[in-house]
Structure formats: structure tokens, C-alpha cells
Enzyme design. Sequence first.
Site, PDB file in Angstrom:
ATOM      1  N   SER A  64       0.831  -1.191   0.000  1.00  0.00           N
ATOM      2  CA  SER A  64       0.000   0.000   0.000  1.00  0.00           C
ATOM      3  C   SER A  64       0.876   1.256   0.000  1.00  0.00           C
ATOM      4  CB  SER A  64      -0.954  -0.048   1.197  1.00  0.00           C
ATOM      5  OG  SER A  64      -2.024   0.825   1.024  1.00  0.00           O
ATOM      6  N   ASP A 115      -0.735  -4.753  -3.535  1.00  0.00           N
ATOM      7  CA  ASP A 115      -2.086  -4.190  -3.511  1.00  0.00           C
ATOM      8  C   ASP A 115      -2.127  -2.669  -3.490  1.00  0.00           C
ATOM      9  OD1 ASP A 115      -4.671  -5.320  -3.801  1.00  0.00           O
ATOM     10  OD2 ASP A 115      -5.222  -4.540  -1.841  1.00  0.00           O
ATOM     11  N   HIS A 132      -7.258  -6.094   1.959  1.00  0.00           N
ATOM     12  CA  HIS A 132      -6.201  -5.194   1.497  1.00  0.00           C
ATOM     13  C   HIS A 132      -4.843  -5.575   2.091  1.00  0.00           C
ATOM     14  CE1 HIS A 132      -4.118  -1.709   0.150  1.00  0.00           C
ATOM     15  NE2 HIS A 132      -4.101  -1.104   1.325  1.00  0.00           N
TER      16      HIS A 132
END
Length: 380
Positions: free
Chosen positions: A146, A171, A343
Site C-alpha cells: 500500500s 495491492d 487489502h
Amino acid sequence: MSLHKKLLMRPRPPMPMGPMKSHGIGRKRDYTPMTWDHYFETIQDVAVGDDGDGDTFRVYCSGTAGPVLVLLHGGGHSALSWAVFTAAITSCLNCRVVAIDLRGHGDTHVENSEDLSAQTMAKDVGLVLKALYGSEAPPMVLVGHSMGGAIAVHAAAANEVPSLIAMVVIDIVEGTALDALHSMQTFLRNRPKCFRSLEHAIEWSVKSGQIRNLESAKVSMAGQVQRCENPTVAFGLSTSLAEGIMEEVDEEEETVAPPHTNELVQIRSQSEAGTNVNYSWRIDLSRTERFWEGWFRGLSSLFLSCPVPKMLLLAGVDRLDKDLTIGQMQGKFQMQVLPQCGHAVHEDAPEKVADAIATFMIRHRMTEAKGDFTPTLPGC
């Protein structure tokens, strides 16, 4: 960090019913925290200032030989989010691991913790690695989740890691992140502001779907929350939200028995029973909004331009934007999708992520397998 509600709070897949006790009530889960030394070998605070009194970065390490995997966590998380993954990757691959608490996160202490720009944090990564290895740095692989993935790309583009041999981004996709930034403040306002105990925070993280792997949550949540300086913090709406999420999920998980509301309301660690000590988030992510676009704007082109082998791990195939779709079709990077993850892919499925990265590194002859590990073909 892909700072938005869609990434952090994606719907969970149906949960299988676990073993039931003879009287029809599900087994009570253990939310006791785990410490870092179950997964990492050493811990140190790395000073990067010239006078030795400047910024210090908390670093967790494992391994003694092979290329170094530099692990960069997502926004609001800490290096502890890589704990279970570290144990998995070092068991199947000849490698070293350096997991860093980024500026403003975890147990890192810097003079200016308000500057979370991509350029500053990318420079931090370079300074920490220089302090650890000097001018004779071993081959390094940047691995970022991220926000940490964005920082990895910026660090590579700015040549902050001269010995870089590969990069893995988990991700984070420019288009998806930018489209959803406007909803992040809503998500942050609606999540609990504080918790009665660390166990309570761990339980919320699992039952809300933020982290779907209980083992990982038990070690990583300590890096996300801290004891409140003011022990009389009022819970109010935030506590109600936390308990509401738990009660709703309990109805889903234990359909043959009523949810134990009173038990959820009274969650406390034994050591804190009878006290008013509360836990709150270590970093106020809502105050970092001015940096969000800078983390992600232009990320796809920077990622594609990095002249090293690259891998993109995603939780869903719907994440690719136009630039990455074209780049993937042209073979500019390897992409792999790990379905049924949230996530926090590396926390939800640490063994699968370790397997994917180990296979990627062996395929490019960066290192050798350890023990009986056998590389597997990527899913896509």
C-alpha cells in the site's frame, strides 16, 4: 497506503463454520498479543543523523546471508505487519529481512514526524539502509504494501537503493487509489477512536475484516495502537462502533448460539482489569491527507520505468488501471492475484505471499531455496 474504504474494508468471503463444542457454542478465540521475537531475530533503533542525536528508525531483522528484503508497511501500520510473513519467507528462502517502521509510524522517532511526503520517506529508506550497510550494501529487494509500495517505487526511482535488484509492490494501483481518496476521511471518522485494551483492538481488527489472519493481528496491532496518555479518554460513539461490528460478525460466525454481547462489551486483558487504561491509534491518518495524492500520482509510470524485475501482488483482478494493464500485457512486470484476501494481503495470507515472492526471486536467480521448498507457477 491505498487510503480508502474500498481497500481497507472489502467484503469478507463467507467464513466456514469451525468446530463446535458439544453444547453448541463456538470455541472462544484467544486474542492474547504476541511479541515480535516470535518472528524476528533482532530489533534495533537505527540513528541516521550526522550527530547521532537526530532521527532514529525502529528496525526488525532476520537472516544472516543472501539478498536483503527491505519491507515497507502501509499507512497506519508498522513493521510488525510483516512478522508472520518474515517467519514464512526466511524458512523457505536464503535471504535476509529488514522491516522498517516508517516516519511517523510504530516506534520510529523523528524530529519532524509531520512530513510524510513520498520524497522524504523515500530518502529515509535510503538513509536507514546506508546506516545499516554502509557503502558495501548487499543486493536488495524492495517490498512494499500500500503506502509502503508507493514509497518503494519512489525510493527506486530516486536511486535511494543503489544495490536494488528487484521490487515487489502489494495491492496498490495508482488509478484505484486516487479514485477512492475522497472516501478515506469518512472511513477514518467511522472506525473506533480507542480501545479498552490491546486484546480489544486485536479482536476488532479481525472481526471488522481489517486483518483476516488472527495470528498476524496478535503481533501487528501493537504497532498500530498505543496506550493513551490520558487514561480517562471517553469511548462514546467510537466504542459503540467497535462493539457493533463485533456483535454483527458474531451473529454470522455463531449462528447456532446467540452473540455474547456482555462478553464483548467487557473485553479487557487480565493485567488491566479494574483500570481505566485505554489504547488509541499511534498515528492520526486524517492529518496526513495533504500527502495522499503525492504518494500515488504518477505511480504507475514510475513503477513501469524501474529497470529491475518487478512483481505486483493484488487482492483482486479489478485493481489494474490502464497503464498497468498495458504494461502487464507487454510483460514489463509479473502480476499475481491472491483471491479471498483483504487489502492487507501479506497479513491475511503470509504463507502464500512468501511462496509467491520466493518463487519470483528463484525464477530470476536472485537466491536459492531452503529446505524442501519447491517454487510454484504464478496464478496469472
